[in-house]
Write an enzyme that holds these catalytic residues in place. Sequence first.
Site, short mmCIF file in Angstrom:
data_model
loop_
_atom_site.label_atom_id
_atom_site.label_comp_id
_atom_site.label_asym_id
_atom_site.label_seq_id
_atom_site.Cartn_x
_atom_site.Cartn_y
_atom_site.Cartn_z
N HIS A 77 0.87 -1.19 0.00
CA HIS A 77 0.00 0.00 0.00
C HIS A 77 0.91 1.23 0.00
CE1 HIS A 77 -3.49 2.38 0.61
NE2 HIS A 77 -3.79 2.09 1.87
N ASP A 90 2.71 5.42 -6.89
CA ASP A 90 3.96 5.30 -6.14
C ASP A 90 5.19 5.17 -7.02
OD1 ASP A 90 2.89 5.42 -3.55
OD2 ASP A 90 2.14 3.38 -3.76
N HIS A 118 -2.39 -2.38 -9.79
CA HIS A 118 -3.35 -1.78 -8.85
C HIS A 118 -4.60 -2.64 -8.83
CE1 HIS A 118 -5.85 1.24 -6.87
NE2 HIS A 118 -4.71 1.80 -6.51
#
Length: 424
Positions: free
Chosen positions: A267, A364, A308
């Site tokens: 995460h 990210d 994702h």
Amino acid sequence: MANTLTIKDNRTNKEFTIPIENDTVKATDLRQIKVKDDDFGMMTYDPAYMNTASCKSKITFIDGDKGILEYRGYPIDQIAEKCSYLDTAYLVLNGELPNSAQSKEWTDAVTHHTMVHENMKKIIDGFNYDAHPMGLLTSTLAALSTYYPKAKNVLDEKERKLNILRLIAKVPTLAAYAYRHRMGLPYVSPDNDLSYCGNFLSMMFKMSEPKYRPNPDIERALDVLFILHADHEQNCSTSAMRNIGSAQSDPYVSAAGGAAALYGPLHGGANEAVLRMLDEIGSLDKVPAFVREVKEGKGEKRLMGFGHRVYKNYDPRAKIIKKMADKVFSLTGKNPKLDIALELERIALQDDYFVKRKLYPNVDFYSGLIYQALKFPVDMFPVLFAIPRMSGWLSQWQEMLVDADQKITRPRQVYLGARNRAVP
Ligand code: CMC
């Protein structure tokens, strides 16, 4: 019979018709499906909530196949271009963008709640010098609960709003204190003359100069990064916050739970993991071998910052960050790992393994490169994610508390263990 679903149970030949609302059926409507009268009834089995809506929400819309993200109906790219993070937090929390008077009042209120009790420094001082700042943030968020005992009155709207304000205001202070402790530097008090991000940069990086003056372009870049991380509907940390909050725990401990979930490498810890991965790869010529290892690892080794649960297309936040990277690097100098990241993306986006699984760069993948260029140490990256995600956690927590459909979260299980054994 429109908007209904008819199910035939082939065990009994009985048919059941259940309502469809918003393209969903209620899992509890399946309970009438039984073989024997005293059976518990049919449940759904959905580990990791792959296909279960746990709530109705009006905060964030995502179309993962098309790569669309909207806060309260506004596309993320427009918000990132035209709004400040604090106005975005107001939007996410209240449903509307603030007008200029509301924006000033909100900014002023946040600015005047940034200080934390002096004892917090003693709590932080109790941690090892090399404690991960995310561990410190999680702990100090929970500790805040003890300073505000009235925060337990979660059904009192006035109390709720006050604690939302406190959390949005104090999370940068706690984050910066965690960093200063790590670096062995004195804590810097908030500076009310500065913006939300300007003040955070001051609390992080001020040394002996009488006044810290942030570079406005860097301040804005951080503000945009905060906007992109404000909310992301029912992700792991938000679901954790909703779950804890459903027991009517106060928002401080609930947010600590959210932060604990965000800490994980799958995460919010992924931005940190991306940088460590780029370090491990080391040079451009090693990229193909690394991609091969990921493919041959069959899930053991992952391309961090890729893939994702919801996006099966380019993450719209990653697109904005990638564009912003050039501007930041023109101020800070290019992060040498950028070339490795670009090559990794180029190879992965052409490779059958990633194409077939619809694995694209997520938020990210590039954020860490920018954070590093802005001089944040790698283990602060998940903390930088947590600061703005606080607005999303709190909005979702508040929405859950006023939703008449919600109750304390309590999933069922499929029990497959032994029964009725006699203790020898
Ligand atoms: N690298 C290589 N293979 C991958 C990756 C990856 N990053 N992500 C998924 N896969 C493969 C996986 O092995 C599986 O293959 P197979 O069908 O052969 O078993 C397939 O793709 C589906 O993966 P999954 O694990 O079932 O997908 P998921 O929806 O459960 O996982 C995820 C989503 C984000 C946890 C995962 O893609 C991942 O681990 N990515 C790397 C960590 C990361 O970047 N996380 C940040 C997410 S975005 C910010 C946030 O929400 O915090």
